[in-house]
Design a protein around this motif. Structure first.
Motif, PDB file in Angstrom:
ATOM      1  N   GLY A  41     -14.299  -1.080  11.475  1.00 32.37           N
ATOM      2  CA  GLY A  41     -14.204   0.031  12.411  1.00 32.37           C
ATOM      3  C   GLY A  41     -12.814   0.353  12.896  1.00 32.37           C
ATOM      4  O   GLY A  41     -12.618   1.355  13.591  1.00 32.37           O
ATOM      5  N   LEU A  42     -11.833  -0.475  12.570  1.00 34.69           N
ATOM      6  CA  LEU A  42     -10.472  -0.205  13.024  1.00 34.69           C
ATOM      7  C   LEU A  42      -9.821   0.903  12.200  1.00 34.69           C
ATOM      8  O   LEU A  42     -10.157   1.119  11.033  1.00 34.69           O
ATOM      9  N   ARG A  43      -8.881   1.578  12.824  1.00 33.91           N
ATOM     10  CA  ARG A  43      -8.038   2.529  12.106  1.00 33.91           C
ATOM     11  C   ARG A  43      -6.747   1.830  11.670  1.00 33.91           C
ATOM     12  O   ARG A  43      -6.434   0.731  12.133  1.00 33.91           O
ATOM     13  N   GLY A  44      -6.007   2.490  10.791  1.00 33.12           N
ATOM     14  CA  GLY A  44      -4.810   1.872  10.232  1.00 33.12           C
ATOM     15  C   GLY A  44      -3.817   1.439  11.276  1.00 33.12           C
ATOM     16  O   GLY A  44      -3.281   0.323  11.224  1.00 33.12           O
ATOM     17  N   TYR A  45      -3.537   2.323  12.257  1.00 31.99           N
ATOM     18  CA  TYR A  45      -2.525   1.975  13.262  1.00 31.99           C
ATOM     19  C   TYR A  45      -2.989   0.815  14.134  1.00 31.99           C
ATOM     20  O   TYR A  45      -2.182   0.038  14.644  1.00 31.99           O
ATOM     21  N   GLU A  46      -4.319   0.658  14.308  1.00 34.77           N
ATOM     22  CA  GLU A  46      -4.847  -0.443  15.113  1.00 34.77           C
ATOM     23  C   GLU A  46      -4.658  -1.776  14.396  1.00 34.77           C
ATOM     24  O   GLU A  46      -4.445  -2.805  15.052  1.00 34.77           O
ATOM     25  N   GLY A  83      -8.903  -0.037  -1.987  1.00 36.57           N
ATOM     26  CA  GLY A  83      -8.382  -1.393  -1.910  1.00 36.57           C
ATOM     27  C   GLY A  83      -6.866  -1.425  -1.842  1.00 36.57           C
ATOM     28  O   GLY A  83      -6.272  -2.199  -1.086  1.00 36.57           O
ATOM     29  N   GLY A  84      -6.216  -0.560  -2.622  1.00 40.66           N
ATOM     30  CA  GLY A  84      -4.760  -0.516  -2.613  1.00 40.66           C
ATOM     31  C   GLY A  84      -4.207  -0.011  -1.294  1.00 40.66           C
ATOM     32  O   GLY A  84      -3.183  -0.499  -0.809  1.00 40.66           O
ATOM     33  N   GLU A  85      -4.895   0.977  -0.696  1.00 37.09           N
ATOM     34  CA  GLU A  85      -4.451   1.489   0.601  1.00 37.09           C
ATOM     35  C   GLU A  85      -4.603   0.433   1.691  1.00 37.09           C
ATOM     36  O   GLU A  85      -3.725   0.268   2.546  1.00 37.09           O
ATOM     37  N   GLN A  86      -5.717  -0.286   1.665  1.00 37.62           N
ATOM     38  CA  GLN A  86      -5.903  -1.380   2.616  1.00 37.62           C
ATOM     39  C   GLN A  86      -4.822  -2.445   2.451  1.00 37.62           C
ATOM     40  O   GLN A  86      -4.276  -2.963   3.437  1.00 37.62           O
ATOM     41  N   ALA A  92      -1.329  -7.245  -5.604  1.00 37.82           N
ATOM     42  CA  ALA A  92      -2.675  -7.028  -6.151  1.00 37.82           C
ATOM     43  C   ALA A  92      -3.238  -5.695  -5.661  1.00 37.82           C
ATOM     44  O   ALA A  92      -3.245  -5.410  -4.469  1.00 37.82           O
ATOM     45  N   GLY A  93      -3.681  -4.875  -6.586  1.00 40.16           N
ATOM     46  CA  GLY A  93      -4.296  -3.598  -6.237  1.00 40.16           C
ATOM     47  C   GLY A  93      -3.324  -2.468  -5.990  1.00 40.16           C
ATOM     48  O   GLY A  93      -3.749  -1.333  -5.735  1.00 40.16           O
ATOM     49  N   LEU A  94      -2.022  -2.747  -6.037  1.00 39.79           N
ATOM     50  CA  LEU A  94      -1.033  -1.703  -5.790  1.00 39.79           C
ATOM     51  C   LEU A  94      -0.636  -0.997  -7.084  1.00 39.79           C
ATOM     52  O   LEU A  94      -0.587  -1.614  -8.150  1.00 39.79           O
ATOM     53  N   ASP A  95      -0.342   0.306  -6.961  1.00 41.85           N
ATOM     54  CA  ASP A  95       0.217   0.995  -8.123  1.00 41.85           C
ATOM     55  C   ASP A  95       1.671   0.584  -8.290  1.00 41.85           C
ATOM     56  O   ASP A  95       2.248  -0.096  -7.440  1.00 41.85           O
ATOM     57  N   TRP A  96       2.248   0.994  -9.403  1.00 42.75           N
ATOM     58  CA  TRP A  96       3.592   0.526  -9.755  1.00 42.75           C
ATOM     59  C   TRP A  96       4.617   0.919  -8.690  1.00 42.75           C
ATOM     60  O   TRP A  96       5.491   0.130  -8.309  1.00 42.75           O
ATOM     61  N   GLN A 107      -4.341   7.047  10.767  1.00 43.13           N
ATOM     62  CA  GLN A 107      -5.450   7.581  11.547  1.00 43.13           C
ATOM     63  C   GLN A 107      -6.814   7.373  10.876  1.00 43.13           C
ATOM     64  O   GLN A 107      -7.851   7.679  11.475  1.00 43.13           O
ATOM     65  N   ARG A 108      -6.818   6.829   9.682  1.00 45.71           N
ATOM     66  CA  ARG A 108      -8.086   6.666   8.962  1.00 45.71           C
ATOM     67  C   ARG A 108      -8.693   5.301   9.237  1.00 45.71           C
ATOM     68  O   ARG A 108      -7.992   4.314   9.457  1.00 45.71           O
ATOM     69  N   GLN A 109     -10.038   5.257   9.220  1.00 45.54           N
ATOM     70  CA  GLN A 109     -10.730   3.986   9.380  1.00 45.54           C
ATOM     71  C   GLN A 109     -10.541   3.143   8.116  1.00 45.54           C
ATOM     72  O   GLN A 109     -10.555   3.664   6.996  1.00 45.54           O
ATOM     73  N   LEU A 110     -10.381   1.846   8.308  1.00 45.88           N
ATOM     74  CA  LEU A 110     -10.067   0.959   7.188  1.00 45.88           C
ATOM     75  C   LEU A 110     -11.154   0.984   6.113  1.00 45.88           C
ATOM     76  O   LEU A 110     -10.854   0.878   4.921  1.00 45.88           O
ATOM     77  N   ASN A 111     -12.419   1.148   6.530  1.00 45.16           N
ATOM     78  CA  ASN A 111     -13.502   1.101   5.543  1.00 45.16           C
ATOM     79  C   ASN A 111     -13.581   2.364   4.692  1.00 45.16           C
ATOM     80  O   ASN A 111     -14.378   2.440   3.756  1.00 45.16           O
ATOM     81  N   THR A 112     -12.758   3.375   5.001  1.00 43.24           N
ATOM     82  CA  THR A 112     -12.724   4.590   4.180  1.00 43.24           C
ATOM     83  C   THR A 112     -11.584   4.559   3.173  1.00 43.24           C
ATOM     84  O   THR A 112     -11.440   5.498   2.389  1.00 43.24           O
TER      85      THR A 112
END
Length: 252
Positions: free
Chosen positions: A86-91, A133-136, A166-170, A125-130
């Motif tokens: 339920g957390l957002r990125g900035y949180e 994997g790479g963005e998280q 892991a999971g990151l683009d180049w 501003q986005r919730q982590l569950n949205t």
């Protein structure tokens, strides 16, 4: 900075002895199950099972630090981090600032500095569950870096990351490695495990190669040879020179 003397985690890694120096980027390589994660967890003082040997940070045994002290002196990115629901990125980044007394103007400036290289502006501003994997992963890296950013934490000494790429683009793999180099240049001992051997040779000051829980090689990138790769990874490679860089290519 961080010294290991006969460090052992039963049936996982060791005995391993060596030092991760201040102002240096050390990259760990080795096959899956070679002990990289166990070594990093022990170096962070987070081993759940009882180990043997000694781990000292700036001359002081890790066991002599409280959890709060450890949180100010070192940061650790685990391979399988659990994200709060339920957390957002900035949180999430605000949690990384908790050991520093919470979000301040200086912390906000550090967050802004990390946003560009890791492409975080649209994620805060986005919730982590949205998120993918790479963005998280990029947010987790930023939260870990924030905790020991020398610009806001004068006690910072050690940065540990388990497979941060892991999971990151180049693009973001390269950005992450550049950030790690920058933190090392500011005086931290920076240690990370990665799987790309060529990237390890390009960016590392020192490489530790683990094999079946033992330290198979340790030193500058020149210690990584085709013979070592064949022994540890069971892959034959040939070495090519490109713009002054050694590149290892698998052979059929």
């Amino acid at each position: 900075m961080l010294a290991l003397n006969g460090f052992v985690q039963a049936e996982r890694v060791g005995p391993v002895s060596g030092e991760f120096a201040a102002g240096s980027l050390t990259l760990l390589i080795g096959p899956n199950g070679s002990g990289k994660s166990s070594l990093l967890t022990g170096a962070a003082g987070l081993s759940r099972s009882e180990g043997k040997g000694e781990v000292r940070l700036a001359g002081k045994a890790l066991s002599g630090f409280s959890l709060h002290e450890l949180a100010r002196h070192r940061a650790m990115l685990a391979q399988q981090a659990v994200l709060p629901h339920g957390l957002r990125g900035y949180e999430l980044l605000a949690l990384g600032a908790e050991p520093l007394g919470g979000v301040s103007e200086a912390v906000c400036e550090s967050i802004a500095r990390l946003a560009g290289p890791l492409g975080l502006e649209k994620l805060y501003q986005r919730q982590l569950n949205t998120l993918s994997g790479g963005e998280q992963q990029r947010l987790l890296i930023a939260s870990t870096l924030l905790q020991v950013d020398p610009a806001i934490n004068s006690d910072a000494q050690l940065l540990l990351l388990d497979e941060p790429l892991a999971g990151l683009d180049w693009q973001h793999q390269l950005a992450c490695l550049r950030l790690l180099r920058g933190y090392a240049e500011q005086g931290l001992a920076v240690v990370a495990s990665i799987h790309d051997i060529n990237m390890a040779c390009q960016y590392a000051d020192s490489i530790w190669c683990l094999h079946r829980g033992q330290l198979a090689a340790c030193g500058g990138p020149e210690v990584i040879s085709p013979e070592l790769i064949a022994e540890v990874f069971e892959v034959r490679v040939k070495v090519m020179e490109q713009d002054g860089q050694r590149i290892m290519l698998p052979q059929e």
